[in-house]
Design a protein around this motif. Structure first.
Motif, mmCIF file in Angstrom:
data_model
loop_
_atom_site.group_PDB
_atom_site.id
_atom_site.type_symbol
_atom_site.label_atom_id
_atom_site.label_comp_id
_atom_site.label_asym_id
_atom_site.label_seq_id
_atom_site.Cartn_x
_atom_site.Cartn_y
_atom_site.Cartn_z
ATOM 1 N N UNK A 32 -7.623 11.755 6.359
ATOM 2 C CA UNK A 32 -7.982 13.024 6.994
ATOM 3 C C UNK A 32 -7.026 14.161 6.652
ATOM 4 N N UNK A 33 -5.779 13.847 6.333
ATOM 5 C CA UNK A 33 -4.783 14.893 6.086
ATOM 6 C C UNK A 33 -4.673 15.283 4.623
ATOM 7 N N UNK A 34 -5.612 14.807 3.774
ATOM 8 C CA UNK A 34 -5.595 15.186 2.373
ATOM 9 C C UNK A 34 -4.858 14.218 1.472
ATOM 10 N N UNK A 35 -4.170 13.239 2.054
ATOM 11 C CA UNK A 35 -3.513 12.212 1.259
ATOM 12 C C UNK A 35 -4.494 11.073 0.962
ATOM 13 N N UNK A 36 -4.090 10.205 0.034
ATOM 14 C CA UNK A 36 -4.906 9.050 -0.336
ATOM 15 C C UNK A 36 -4.117 7.775 -0.090
ATOM 16 N N UNK A 37 -4.806 6.784 0.448
ATOM 17 C CA UNK A 37 -4.211 5.476 0.667
ATOM 18 C C UNK A 37 -4.631 4.568 -0.486
ATOM 19 N N UNK A 38 -3.656 4.103 -1.255
ATOM 20 C CA UNK A 38 -3.911 3.259 -2.429
ATOM 21 C C UNK A 38 -3.508 1.829 -2.088
ATOM 22 N N UNK A 39 -4.495 0.928 -2.105
ATOM 23 C CA UNK A 39 -4.307 -0.422 -1.584
ATOM 24 C C UNK A 39 -3.945 -1.392 -2.716
ATOM 25 N N UNK A 40 -2.687 -1.303 -3.139
ATOM 26 C CA UNK A 40 -2.171 -2.207 -4.158
ATOM 27 C C UNK A 40 -1.953 -3.606 -3.586
ATOM 28 N N UNK A 41 -2.041 -4.610 -4.474
ATOM 29 C CA UNK A 41 -1.526 -5.933 -4.160
ATOM 30 C C UNK A 41 -0.492 -6.276 -5.238
ATOM 31 N N UNK A 78 -6.212 8.765 -11.013
ATOM 32 C CA UNK A 78 -7.430 8.106 -10.520
ATOM 33 C C UNK A 78 -8.008 7.140 -11.533
ATOM 34 N N UNK A 79 -8.095 7.530 -12.794
ATOM 35 C CA UNK A 79 -8.669 6.648 -13.815
ATOM 36 C C UNK A 79 -7.811 5.405 -14.005
ATOM 37 N N UNK A 80 -6.506 5.560 -13.926
ATOM 38 C CA UNK A 80 -5.614 4.401 -14.045
ATOM 39 C C UNK A 80 -5.840 3.453 -12.879
ATOM 40 N N UNK A 81 -5.892 3.994 -11.652
ATOM 41 C CA UNK A 81 -6.127 3.156 -10.477
ATOM 42 C C UNK A 81 -7.459 2.413 -10.582
ATOM 43 N N UNK A 82 -8.484 3.106 -11.022
ATOM 44 C CA UNK A 82 -9.800 2.472 -11.142
ATOM 45 C C UNK A 82 -9.772 1.361 -12.195
ATOM 46 N N UNK A 83 -9.124 1.620 -13.304
ATOM 47 C CA UNK A 83 -9.054 0.632 -14.380
ATOM 48 C C UNK A 83 -8.313 -0.629 -13.933
ATOM 49 N N UNK A 84 -7.301 -0.452 -13.100
ATOM 50 C CA UNK A 84 -6.511 -1.584 -12.632
ATOM 51 C C UNK A 84 -7.079 -2.213 -11.362
ATOM 52 N N UNK A 85 -8.181 -1.649 -10.859
ATOM 53 C CA UNK A 85 -8.837 -2.228 -9.689
ATOM 54 C C UNK A 85 -8.107 -1.983 -8.382
ATOM 55 N N UNK A 86 -7.481 -0.803 -8.250
ATOM 56 C CA UNK A 86 -6.766 -0.458 -7.025
ATOM 57 C C UNK A 86 -7.696 0.365 -6.125
ATOM 58 N N UNK A 87 -8.128 -0.166 -4.978
ATOM 59 C CA UNK A 87 -8.983 0.622 -4.072
ATOM 60 C C UNK A 87 -8.187 1.770 -3.460
ATOM 61 N N UNK A 88 -8.759 2.957 -3.472
ATOM 62 C CA UNK A 88 -8.098 4.131 -2.884
ATOM 63 C C UNK A 88 -9.090 4.850 -1.979
ATOM 64 N N UNK A 103 0.840 -1.195 0.000
ATOM 65 C CA UNK A 103 0.000 0.000 0.000
ATOM 66 C C UNK A 103 0.878 1.249 0.000
ATOM 67 N N UNK A 104 0.431 2.291 -0.692
ATOM 68 C CA UNK A 104 1.185 3.543 -0.713
ATOM 69 C C UNK A 104 0.254 4.714 -0.395
ATOM 70 N N UNK A 105 0.843 5.776 0.125
ATOM 71 C CA UNK A 105 0.127 7.021 0.338
ATOM 72 C C UNK A 105 0.598 8.025 -0.711
ATOM 73 N N UNK A 106 -0.343 8.698 -1.343
ATOM 74 C CA UNK A 106 0.029 9.694 -2.356
ATOM 75 C C UNK A 106 -0.746 10.982 -2.109
ATOM 76 N N UNK A 107 -0.191 12.079 -2.604
ATOM 77 C CA UNK A 107 -0.858 13.358 -2.396
ATOM 78 C C UNK A 107 -2.054 13.498 -3.331
#
Length: 202
Positions: A133-142, A119-129, A107-111
């Protein structure tokens, strides 16, 4: 390509390709008639990182590219390089592409800016994000989605920089920058999407 996470951002030197490590221009790899003839190197990933991609994954992916004869010109090597420095991949030296090792936790945190751009790439590849609370996003890669992202987006993005340089007049600068490489990756991904699924997701 920057990863957009919480680490410090490395310096960018205009649009000039930067040299790194021990790579030198080699006539042996100036043009590879087949993808299997390109030099693919796998370096130690570094503490806290691991390579999800294998050398064989890279070769299998290159074999899917329909205009290989054009892309191969001037492509000296693809390096699975150490992780860190906020980099997901880079085109440092003339004809050398690096795809950086991934964090061992997956998993990675990105700004927010990086997330919105991808976002569209993550959605296409099925990565839940999910937003934090601090404005960052947690992207749950496997491991499967890391492999897909590194091949279909990071490697294609860096090939976009290579294509940029090789289609310039003097073939020494990547003058059209990040936007060109990103557009190149998205267009190329669409071209090989079905073939990629047959090869890697069956």
């Amino acid at each position: 390509m920057l990863r957009g996470n919480r680490k410090s951002t490395p310096k960018v030197v205009d649009g000039t390709v930067r040299k790194k490590n021990k790579w030198t221009q080699s006539p042996d790899y100036f043009w590879a008639p087949t993808p299997r003839m390109v030099q693919v190197d796998r370096q130690r990933p570094g503490d806290g990182y691991k390579h999800v991609l294998s050398k064989n994954d890279v070769y299998r992916f290159l074999e899917l590219l329909p205009d290989w004869n054009c892309l191969a010109v001037g492509l000296n090597a693809i390096v699975l390089s150490p992780g860190g420095h906020d980099m997901a991949g880079c085109y440092y030296h003339l004809g050398v592409i690096e795809v950086c090792a991934w964090e061992t936790g997956h998993w990675i945190e990105c700004n927010e800016g990086f997330y919105n751009d991808h976002r569209e790439v993550f959605e296409r590849l099925g990565v839940p994000c999910e937003a934090m609370d601090d404005g960052y996003y947690l992207c749950k890669f496997d491991e499967a989605s890391i492999r897909d992202y590194q091949l279909l987006h990071i490697l294609l993005h860096e090939l976009g920089h290579h294509h940029d340089r090789m289609t310039s007049r003097r073939q020494k600068k990547i003058g059209r920058g990040e936007e060109y490489a990103e557009d190149y990756a998205l267009r190329y991904e669409a071209r090989i999407w079905d073939a990629y699924h047959r090869e890697f997701r069956r």
